[in-house]
Design an enzyme around this catalytic site. Structure first.
Site, PDB file in Angstrom:
ATOM      1  N   SER A  49       0.853  -1.187   0.000  1.00 52.55           N
ATOM      2  CA  SER A  49       0.000   0.000   0.000  1.00 52.55           C
ATOM      3  C   SER A  49       0.887   1.235   0.000  1.00 52.55           C
ATOM      4  CB  SER A  49      -0.875   0.019   1.250  1.00 52.55           C
ATOM      5  OG  SER A  49      -1.507   1.282   1.388  1.00 52.55           O
ATOM      6  N   TYR A  96      -1.335  -0.815  10.341  1.00 51.78           N
ATOM      7  CA  TYR A  96      -1.427  -1.157   8.920  1.00 51.78           C
ATOM      8  C   TYR A  96      -0.188  -0.654   8.171  1.00 51.78           C
ATOM      9  CZ  TYR A  96      -3.584  -1.269   4.205  1.00 51.78           C
ATOM     10  OH  TYR A  96      -3.862  -1.498   2.874  1.00 51.78           O
TER      11      TYR A  96
HETATM   12  P1  NDP Z   1     -11.242  -6.804  -0.003  1.00 55.42           P
HETATM   13  O1  NDP Z   1     -11.618  -6.758   1.435  1.00 55.42           O
HETATM   14  O2  NDP Z   1     -12.165  -6.168  -1.013  1.00 55.42           O
HETATM   15  O3  NDP Z   1     -10.972  -8.319  -0.445  1.00 55.42           O
HETATM   16  C1  NDP Z   1     -10.202  -9.120   0.376  1.00 55.42           C
HETATM   17  C2  NDP Z   1     -10.185 -10.547  -0.152  1.00 55.42           C
HETATM   18  O4  NDP Z   1      -9.363 -11.342   0.716  1.00 55.42           O
HETATM   19  C3  NDP Z   1     -11.553 -11.201  -0.144  1.00 55.42           C
HETATM   20  O5  NDP Z   1     -11.579 -12.164  -1.171  1.00 55.42           O
HETATM   21  C4  NDP Z   1     -11.583 -11.859   1.238  1.00 55.42           C
HETATM   22  O6  NDP Z   1     -12.520 -12.940   1.282  1.00 55.42           O
HETATM   23  C5  NDP Z   1     -10.152 -12.337   1.377  1.00 55.42           C
HETATM   24  N1  NDP Z   1      -9.677 -12.426   2.758  1.00 55.42           N
HETATM   25  C6  NDP Z   1      -9.703 -11.459   3.702  1.00 55.42           C
HETATM   26  N2  NDP Z   1      -9.186 -11.910   4.845  1.00 55.42           N
HETATM   27  C7  NDP Z   1      -8.807 -13.192   4.637  1.00 55.42           C
HETATM   28  C8  NDP Z   1      -8.209 -14.190   5.446  1.00 55.42           C
HETATM   29  N3  NDP Z   1      -7.894 -13.960   6.742  1.00 55.42           N
HETATM   30  N4  NDP Z   1      -7.942 -15.407   4.904  1.00 55.42           N
HETATM   31  C9  NDP Z   1      -8.272 -15.653   3.613  1.00 55.42           C
HETATM   32  N5  NDP Z   1      -8.844 -14.748   2.795  1.00 55.42           N
HETATM   33  C10 NDP Z   1      -9.120 -13.530   3.307  1.00 55.42           C
HETATM   34  O7  NDP Z   1      -9.794  -6.146  -0.029  1.00 55.42           O
HETATM   35  P2  NDP Z   1      -9.000  -5.321  -1.168  1.00 55.42           P
HETATM   36  O8  NDP Z   1      -9.138  -5.978  -2.471  1.00 55.42           O
HETATM   37  O9  NDP Z   1      -9.336  -3.878  -1.034  1.00 55.42           O
HETATM   38  O10 NDP Z   1      -7.520  -5.485  -0.596  1.00 55.42           O
HETATM   39  C11 NDP Z   1      -6.604  -6.441  -1.048  1.00 55.42           C
HETATM   40  C12 NDP Z   1      -5.209  -5.995  -0.658  1.00 55.42           C
HETATM   41  O11 NDP Z   1      -4.953  -4.703  -1.209  1.00 55.42           O
HETATM   42  C13 NDP Z   1      -4.976  -5.863   0.859  1.00 55.42           C
HETATM   43  O12 NDP Z   1      -3.690  -6.350   1.187  1.00 55.42           O
HETATM   44  C14 NDP Z   1      -5.047  -4.357   1.088  1.00 55.42           C
HETATM   45  O13 NDP Z   1      -4.272  -3.970   2.212  1.00 55.42           O
HETATM   46  C15 NDP Z   1      -4.442  -3.860  -0.202  1.00 55.42           C
HETATM   47  N6  NDP Z   1      -4.769  -2.462  -0.500  1.00 55.42           N
HETATM   48  C16 NDP Z   1      -6.065  -2.078  -0.786  1.00 55.42           C
HETATM   49  C17 NDP Z   1      -6.333  -0.760  -1.060  1.00 55.42           C
HETATM   50  C18 NDP Z   1      -7.697  -0.280  -1.372  1.00 55.42           C
HETATM   51  O14 NDP Z   1      -7.892   0.932  -1.478  1.00 55.42           O
HETATM   52  N7  NDP Z   1      -8.678  -1.149  -1.559  1.00 55.42           N
HETATM   53  C19 NDP Z   1      -5.286   0.272  -1.057  1.00 55.42           C
HETATM   54  C20 NDP Z   1      -3.972  -0.252  -0.747  1.00 55.42           C
HETATM   55  C21 NDP Z   1      -3.750  -1.557  -0.489  1.00 55.42           C
HETATM   56  P3  NDP Z   1     -13.169 -13.425   2.697  1.00 55.42           P
HETATM   57  O15 NDP Z   1     -13.529 -12.167   3.450  1.00 55.42           O
HETATM   58  O16 NDP Z   1     -14.348 -14.257   2.317  1.00 55.42           O
HETATM   59  O17 NDP Z   1     -12.111 -14.222   3.386  1.00 55.42           O
END
Ligand code: NDP
Length: 255
Positions: A145, A158
């Site tokens: 990020s 974070y």
């Molecule tokens: P979302 O919350 O939209 O999606 C997260 C995905 O990961 C889902 O498929 C979720 O499914 C899965 N997930 C979450 N926790 C777990 C777990 N403990 N074990 C297995 N699967 C898990 O997140 P984003 O797409 O926004 O974020 C993805 C990455 O991008 C992260 O690392 C975030 O820090 C990073 N990021 C995002 C930004 C943004 O603006 N969106 C900006 C900068 C970085 P389920 O909940 O069913 O497990």
């Protein structure tokens, strides 16, 4: 294959059912990769797998909470079995956040963010190493990020996990270069996903946009394209890099 193809390559994408992870699964699949993904919600995972099958993508999946060490061991066993011990691509995508001022974090919140965003990622790299090495051409991409690059009010825990990821990106690039494994980080700014949907009200978006030279938030597809590029043979000399996908935010002085 070819320089701009992932045909025949194998990939593990954590958290592929929504947001950036889902866009990455589709981008890699469109380029010909065979993918395994995981998430915690079985119904949502199965829905995604059906969708991808209809689109002709080769994606399998298993339920795995990456917070659990045992679940991570099991996940990598499945991946090894599915791909005959060869993994070309590891995308460490899962991440979470609790957004509050530093003095307000409980020790449980601190541990949850650290364990989800960093401990799990570190362990998955350890577990994936023999498979990545065995493939002969490995690429790790971390979804970091801009919060790990510059100071943002999105929470210091974070930020620390993303800063840690940015550092191991460089270390692994050097340590595992001898095994032909590359390691790079993609650092997004606000991307329209379920993670930030709660935050993206009108006032917040206006604030974000006013600091972003391109004057908008990003879309998951605008992150997955870079992730895919970093896995292609075309990027074979790029390793140890942290690349922001942020509409210019992190280089903005005063525009
Ligand atoms: P979302 O919350 O939209 O999606 C997260 C995905 O990961 C889902 O498929 C979720 O499914 C899965 N997930 C979450 N926790 C777990 C777990 N403990 N074990 C297995 N699967 C898990 O997140 P984003 O797409 O926004 O974020 C993805 C990455 O991008 C992260 O690392 C975030 O820090 C990073 N990021 C995002 C930004 C943004 O603006 N969106 C900006 C900068 C970085 P389920 O909940 O069913 O497990």
């Amino acid at each position: 294959g070819g320089r701009w193809s992932l045909k025949g390559m194998t990939a593990l994408v954590t958290g592929g059912t929504r947001g950036i992870g889902s866009a990455v699964v589709e981008e890699l699949a469109e380029l010909g990769a065979i993918i395994h993904t995981c998430s915690r919600n079985e119904a949502e995972l199965n829905g995604c797998l059906e969708d991808w099958k209809k689109k002709g993508f080769k994606v399998s999946g298993s339920v795995c909470d990456v917070l659990s060490r045992e679940a991570r061991n099991k996940l990598m066993d499945i991946v090894s079995h599915t791909f005959n011990g060869n993994l070309n691509i590891l995308i460490n995508n899962v991440g979470t956040n609790v957004r509050k001022p530093t003095l307000d974090y409980t020790s449980e919140e601190f541990s949850l963010i650290m364990a989800t965003n960093f401990d799990s990622v570190y362990h998955l790299c350890q577990l994936a190493h023999p498979l990545l090495k065995s493939s002969g051409m490995g690429s790790i991409v971390f979804i970091s990020s801009v919060a790990g690059v510059v100071a943002l009010p999105s929470g210091t825990v974070y930020a620390a996990t993303k800063g840690a990821i940015n550092q191991i990106t460089k270390n692994l690039a050097c340590e595992w270069a001898k095994d032909n494994i590359r390691s790079n980080s993609v650092a997004p700014w606000y991307i329209r996903t379920s993670l930030v949907k709660r935050l993206l009200d009108k006032e917040f978006v206006e604030n974000v946009i006013s600091r972003t030279p391109l004057r908008r938030v990003g879309e998951p597809k605008e992150v997955s394209s870079l992730v895919a590029f970093l896995c292609l043979p075309a990027s074979s000399y790029i390793t140890g890099q942290i690349i922001s996908v942020d509409g210019g935010m992190s280089v903005n002085g005063f525009y």
